[in-house]
Design a protein around this motif. Structure first.
Motif, PDB file in Angstrom:
ATOM      1  N   MET A 193      -3.773  -1.497   4.549  1.00 17.26           N
ATOM      2  CA  MET A 193      -2.523  -2.056   5.110  1.00 17.26           C
ATOM      3  C   MET A 193      -2.168  -1.308   6.550  1.00 17.26           C
ATOM      4  SD  MET A 193      -0.370  -4.279   2.713  1.00 17.26           S
ATOM      5  CE  MET A 193      -1.064  -5.540   2.076  1.00 17.26           C
ATOM      6  N   ALA A 194      -1.824   0.048   5.886  1.00 17.50           N
ATOM      7  CA  ALA A 194      -0.846   0.669   6.992  1.00 17.50           C
ATOM      8  C   ALA A 194      -1.921   1.242   7.922  1.00 17.50           C
ATOM      9  CB  ALA A 194      -0.601   2.158   6.253  1.00 17.50           C
ATOM     10  N   LEU A 195      -3.178   1.676   7.848  1.00 16.70           N
ATOM     11  CA  LEU A 195      -4.093   1.665   8.934  1.00 16.70           C
ATOM     12  C   LEU A 195      -4.342   0.661   9.890  1.00 16.70           C
ATOM     13  CD1 LEU A 195      -6.601   4.087   7.109  1.00 16.70           C
ATOM     14  CD2 LEU A 195      -4.632   4.783   8.795  1.00 16.70           C
ATOM     15  N   GLN A 196      -4.359  -0.391   9.400  1.00 11.93           N
ATOM     16  CA  GLN A 196      -4.854  -1.767   9.933  1.00 11.93           C
ATOM     17  C   GLN A 196      -3.310  -2.294  10.673  1.00 11.93           C
ATOM     18  OE1 GLN A 196      -7.036  -4.796   8.139  1.00 11.93           O
ATOM     19  NE2 GLN A 196      -6.601  -6.423   9.952  1.00 11.93           N
ATOM     20  N   TYR A 197      -2.418  -1.907  10.113  1.00  9.28           N
ATOM     21  CA  TYR A 197      -1.140  -2.335  10.891  1.00  9.28           C
ATOM     22  C   TYR A 197      -1.128  -1.790  12.122  1.00  9.28           C
ATOM     23  CZ  TYR A 197       3.816  -2.083  12.225  1.00  9.28           C
ATOM     24  OH  TYR A 197       5.226  -1.938  12.739  1.00  9.28           O
ATOM     25  N   TRP A 198      -1.111  -0.414  12.449  1.00 11.03           N
ATOM     26  CA  TRP A 198      -1.140   0.069  13.703  1.00 11.03           C
ATOM     27  C   TRP A 198      -2.435  -0.101  14.397  1.00 11.03           C
ATOM     28  CZ3 TRP A 198       3.330   2.114  14.748  1.00 11.03           C
ATOM     29  CH2 TRP A 198       4.043   2.346  13.714  1.00 11.03           C
ATOM     30  N   TYR A 199      -3.511  -0.419  13.962  1.00 10.81           N
ATOM     31  CA  TYR A 199      -4.670  -0.881  14.577  1.00 10.81           C
ATOM     32  C   TYR A 199      -4.410  -2.251  15.292  1.00 10.81           C
ATOM     33  CZ  TYR A 199      -9.621  -2.097  15.351  1.00 10.81           C
ATOM     34  OH  TYR A 199     -11.120  -2.646  15.616  1.00 10.81           O
TER      35      TYR A 199
ATOM     36  N   LYS B 160      -3.874   2.951  18.578  1.00 14.56           N
ATOM     37  CA  LYS B 160      -5.048   3.289  18.019  1.00 14.56           C
ATOM     38  C   LYS B 160      -5.175   4.818  17.459  1.00 14.56           C
ATOM     39  CE  LYS B 160      -7.135  -0.561  18.277  1.00 14.56           C
ATOM     40  NZ  LYS B 160      -7.525  -1.360  19.380  1.00 14.56           N
ATOM     41  N   HIS B 161      -4.167   5.636  18.227  1.00 13.80           N
ATOM     42  CA  HIS B 161      -4.229   7.214  17.690  1.00 13.80           C
ATOM     43  C   HIS B 161      -3.465   7.465  16.412  1.00 13.80           C
ATOM     44  CE1 HIS B 161      -0.365   6.205  20.037  1.00 13.80           C
ATOM     45  NE2 HIS B 161      -0.034   7.000  19.152  1.00 13.80           N
ATOM     46  N   LYS B 162      -2.631   6.367  15.784  1.00 13.07           N
ATOM     47  CA  LYS B 162      -1.954   6.647  14.323  1.00 13.07           C
ATOM     48  C   LYS B 162      -3.171   6.296  13.304  1.00 13.07           C
ATOM     49  CE  LYS B 162       2.707   5.743  14.983  1.00 13.07           C
ATOM     50  NZ  LYS B 162       3.366   7.140  14.174  1.00 13.07           N
ATOM     51  N   THR B 163      -3.883   7.479  12.805  1.00 11.27           N
ATOM     52  CA  THR B 163      -4.926   7.345  11.989  1.00 11.27           C
ATOM     53  C   THR B 163      -4.790   8.294  10.601  1.00 11.27           C
ATOM     54  OG1 THR B 163      -6.336   8.777  13.243  1.00 11.27           O
ATOM     55  CG2 THR B 163      -6.682   6.669  13.733  1.00 11.27           C
ATOM     56  N   LYS B 164      -3.675   9.123  10.739  1.00  7.07           N
ATOM     57  CA  LYS B 164      -3.784  10.135   9.867  1.00  7.07           C
ATOM     58  C   LYS B 164      -2.820   9.826   8.741  1.00  7.07           C
ATOM     59  CE  LYS B 164      -6.807  12.869  11.591  1.00  7.07           C
ATOM     60  NZ  LYS B 164      -8.122  12.990  10.717  1.00  7.07           N
ATOM     61  N   ILE B 165      -2.877  10.487   7.473  1.00  7.51           N
ATOM     62  CA  ILE B 165      -1.858  10.196   6.232  1.00  7.51           C
ATOM     63  C   ILE B 165      -1.532  11.597   5.869  1.00  7.51           C
ATOM     64  CG2 ILE B 165      -1.792   9.248   4.215  1.00  7.51           C
ATOM     65  CD1 ILE B 165      -3.999   7.430   5.011  1.00  7.51           C
ATOM     66  N   ILE B 166      -0.159  11.377   5.524  1.00  5.46           N
ATOM     67  CA  ILE B 166       0.507  12.565   5.023  1.00  5.46           C
ATOM     68  C   ILE B 166       0.821  12.202   3.428  1.00  5.46           C
ATOM     69  CG2 ILE B 166       2.611  14.235   4.782  1.00  5.46           C
ATOM     70  CD1 ILE B 166       3.085  13.552   7.683  1.00  5.46           C
TER      71      ILE B 166
ATOM     72  N   ASN C  69       0.343  11.187  15.437  1.00  4.38           N
ATOM     73  CA  ASN C  69      -0.888  10.603  15.040  1.00  4.38           C
ATOM     74  C   ASN C  69      -0.753   9.943  13.499  1.00  4.38           C
ATOM     75  OD1 ASN C  69      -1.007  12.912  13.829  1.00  4.38           O
ATOM     76  ND2 ASN C  69      -3.287  13.514  14.357  1.00  4.38           N
ATOM     77  N   ILE C  70       0.246  10.204  12.871  1.00  6.23           N
ATOM     78  CA  ILE C  70       0.385   9.799  11.679  1.00  6.23           C
ATOM     79  C   ILE C  70       0.708   8.461  11.308  1.00  6.23           C
ATOM     80  CG2 ILE C  70       1.785  10.618   9.314  1.00  6.23           C
ATOM     81  CD1 ILE C  70       0.330  12.752  10.742  1.00  6.23           C
ATOM     82  N   ALA C  71      -0.241   7.551  10.565  1.00  6.71           N
ATOM     83  CA  ALA C  71       0.093   6.383  10.276  1.00  6.71           C
ATOM     84  C   ALA C  71       0.893   6.121   9.057  1.00  6.71           C
ATOM     85  CB  ALA C  71      -1.450   5.522   9.836  1.00  6.71           C
ATOM     86  N   ALA C  72       1.036   6.974   8.225  1.00  3.59           N
ATOM     87  CA  ALA C  72       1.617   6.778   6.785  1.00  3.59           C
ATOM     88  C   ALA C  72       1.982   7.930   6.097  1.00  3.59           C
ATOM     89  CB  ALA C  72       0.772   5.467   5.951  1.00  3.59           C
ATOM     90  N   PHE C  73       2.666   7.838   5.416  1.00  3.85           N
ATOM     91  CA  PHE C  73       3.198   9.105   4.425  1.00  3.85           C
ATOM     92  C   PHE C  73       3.348   8.273   2.805  1.00  3.85           C
ATOM     93  CE2 PHE C  73       7.100  11.091   2.401  1.00  3.85           C
ATOM     94  CZ  PHE C  73       6.517  12.187   1.626  1.00  3.85           C
ATOM     95  N   ILE C  74       2.489   8.827   2.055  1.00  2.90           N
ATOM     96  CA  ILE C  74       2.512   8.309   0.709  1.00  2.90           C
ATOM     97  C   ILE C  74       2.986   9.207  -0.428  1.00  2.90           C
ATOM     98  CG2 ILE C  74      -0.231   8.908   0.377  1.00  2.90           C
ATOM     99  CD1 ILE C  74      -0.480   6.430  -1.580  1.00  2.90           C
TER     100      ILE C  74
ATOM    101  N   ASP D 250       8.422   6.663  13.078  1.00  5.58           N
ATOM    102  CA  ASP D 250       7.373   5.497  13.030  1.00  5.58           C
ATOM    103  C   ASP D 250       6.299   5.830  12.234  1.00  5.58           C
ATOM    104  OD1 ASP D 250       8.316   3.519  14.457  1.00  5.58           O
ATOM    105  OD2 ASP D 250       7.526   4.131  16.455  1.00  5.58           O
ATOM    106  N   ILE D 251       6.493   6.389  10.993  1.00  7.78           N
ATOM    107  CA  ILE D 251       5.460   6.445  10.003  1.00  7.78           C
ATOM    108  C   ILE D 251       5.758   5.556   8.828  1.00  7.78           C
ATOM    109  CG2 ILE D 251       4.510   8.170   8.271  1.00  7.78           C
ATOM    110  CD1 ILE D 251       5.250  10.526  10.168  1.00  7.78           C
ATOM    111  N   LEU D 252       5.004   4.690   8.381  1.00  5.03           N
ATOM    112  CA  LEU D 252       5.065   3.866   7.427  1.00  5.03           C
ATOM    113  C   LEU D 252       4.998   4.649   6.023  1.00  5.03           C
ATOM    114  CD1 LEU D 252       2.590   1.030   8.225  1.00  5.03           C
ATOM    115  CD2 LEU D 252       4.965   0.991   8.587  1.00  5.03           C
ATOM    116  N   CYS D 253       5.901   4.290   5.340  1.00  7.86           N
ATOM    117  CA  CYS D 253       6.251   5.196   3.975  1.00  7.86           C
ATOM    118  C   CYS D 253       5.467   4.288   2.654  1.00  7.86           C
ATOM    119  CB  CYS D 253       7.629   5.411   3.593  1.00  7.86           C
ATOM    120  SG  CYS D 253       7.833   6.735   4.721  1.00  7.86           S
ATOM    121  N   ILE D 254       4.516   4.590   2.072  1.00  2.37           N
ATOM    122  CA  ILE D 254       4.058   3.994   0.930  1.00  2.37           C
ATOM    123  C   ILE D 254       4.653   4.592  -0.566  1.00  2.37           C
ATOM    124  CG2 ILE D 254       1.967   3.486  -0.343  1.00  2.37           C
ATOM    125  CD1 ILE D 254       0.326   3.892   2.447  1.00  2.37           C
TER     126      ILE D 254
END
Ligand SMILES: *Cc1c(COP(=O)(O)O)cnc(C)c1O
Length: 440
Positions: free
Chosen positions: A120-126, A131-137, A196-201, A231-235
């Protein structure tokens, strides 16, 4: 063949090296905090059977709800169709969660709820054309499940080593304990500035499988604020902490920040049926809500939103919200606190941690603290011989009881842990001995 022999002949058990494995205990029935085995023994389930049975075993109210639902509708495809238990459960979850959550996506186990959150988080940015936000912390020592995405965001260890080359790259920052918080914030800032960070879990407040590692809500608040500012989505993975475990219905009720996605499973049905949900904000949902078909979320499982599971969850949540259950949760917390003060004085105890209904006692072993710590099996067997099911994580013994547990049952568990320490003295280091050694 008898049943025991058939088990050995036909079944491959989870998280078990089958060679040399002890014969599994055959449980015939459960009631409240107790499991009853075929050979006439009984065990207090001090770990709520892998953290799911929040109301104990064979709760008649949940059982009845499932039975009623099964006579009505046992299952229906959930694309193009819907049903009452799924609708009512989604409404109930949104009622009891912080108000900024908006849409409930169903699946059927904790790992999958995490997979859904990541996708969900990756496709949100897509979908938004970023397109450059593809990494996760993620946090060091994290555990988010055993499927590939969930393994990728988890700690790399012996369990997932065979797949290491196929896991996607994830940045890990330290668990934000008081000592680590400065490094943690520094690392988060540095990673976030890469853009390039899409999300933080995170597992909020308690990292379960890592050995019930706990940290303060203020630190979590801080990290989520920083991530969202970039602008990083938090899970938040509340698969374990959800439904009362941390003293509140959800761990995020201890913080002010508003995470974007929450994953729930384990306690959701009180341990009766497999079910999971991934719940997101309206903003995330809107990135998929479009005239373009390709922006849809193409994900689903055969058993998505199974009506029996949803009925079980509705009943389980009703019990959870009852005054009796809420009182039990604070009673367990207070008992744990009292026991922690008692056991803390024991010289073989390295650390005691309590969050809500969870207590962890870390022993000072000659071995390192790890899952494969040699003392682990010995403690496990010792507790079983005393009629208590405790599954230590290495040298860390934790209690995560069903909420129906009584004062008397808790005392039996606490006393068993004290006996464990006496019984294993030769494998434990005494703190005073240690200092003596150091000064000699
Ligand atoms: C158990 C757990 C999972 C995985 O759930 P399963 O239902 O076992 O797949 C994910 N996250 C956390 C925090 C868990 O404790």
């Amino acid at each position: 063949m008898n049943l025991e022999e058939k088990d050995k002949a036909y079944i491959w058990h989870p998280f078990t090296q089958m060679k040399g494995a002890a014969t599994p205990i055959h449980i015939e029935r459960g009631e409240g905090s107790y499991l009853y085995s075929a050979d006439g023994k009984k065990y207090i389930d001090a770990v709520s059977s892998w953290w799911v049975n929040i109301h104990g075993h064979a709760n008649p109210y949940i059982a009845e709800s499932i039975y009623k639902q099964s006579k009505q509708l046992e299952h229906v495809i959930f694309a193009g169709f819907t049903h009452t238990p799924a609708i009512l459960l989604a409404e109930k979850l949104l009622q009891i969660l912080p108000a900024h959550f908006s849409k409930v996506f169903y699946s059927d186990n904790g790992s999958t709820s995490v997979e859904v959150a990541i996708k969900m988080a990756l496709q949100y940015w897509y979908n938004k054309g970023v397109k450059h936000k593809t990494k996760i912390i993620a946090l060091e020592n994290a555990y988010h499940g055993d499927t590939f995405g969930a393994m990728s965001v988890g700690e790399r260890n012996t369990f997932n080593a065979p797949f290491d080359l196929l896991l996607f790259e994830v940045y890990h920052i330290p668990i934000p304990t008081e000592n680590n918080i400065d490094i943690c914030i520094q690392k988060l800032h540095k990673l976030a500035s890469q853009n390039n960070i899409a999300a933080f879990i995170v597992e909020p407040l308690v990292q379960g499988a890592a050995g019930m590692q706990m940290y303060h809500p203020d630190e979590l608040d801080l990290l989520i604020h920083i991530a969202q500012k970039h602008d990083i989505l938090c899970i938040v993975d509340e698969v374990m902490t959800g439904f009362g475990r941390t003293g509140k219905n959800f761990a995020i009720e201890h913080i002010a920040a508003q995470p974007d996605i929450i994953c729930l499973s384990k306690g959701i049905t009180g341990g009766f049926m497999p079910l999971a949900v991934t719940i997101c904000t309206e903003e995330i949902y809107q990135a998929f809500y479009d005239d373009e078909q390709s922006k849809a979320f193409f994900h689903g499982h055969s058993y998505t939103a199974n009506p029996l599971s949803c009925a079980a969850a509705l009943a389980s949540i009703e019990l959870l919200l009852s005054e009796i259950c809420q009182q039990q949760i604070s009673f367990i917390y207070n008992s744990h606190l009292a026991f922690s003060n008692r056991i803390r004085r024991n010289k073989s105890v390295k650390d005691v941690r309590v969050t809500g209904t969870i207590i962890a006692v870390e022993l000072n072993t000659t071995d390192d603290s790890s899952y494969f710590n040699s003392i682990r099996t010995s403690i496990y067997d010792f507790c079983l011989s005393k009629g208590v099911l405790l599954r230590p994580l290495g040298n860390i013994i934790y209690i995560m009881p069903p909420y129906c547990i009584t004062h008397k049952e808790l005392e039996i568990i606490y006393n068993t842990i004290e006996e464990v320490i006496v019984h294993h003295q030769s494998q434990l280091i005494n703190v005073t001995q240690q200092t003596q050694l150091a000064t000699n």
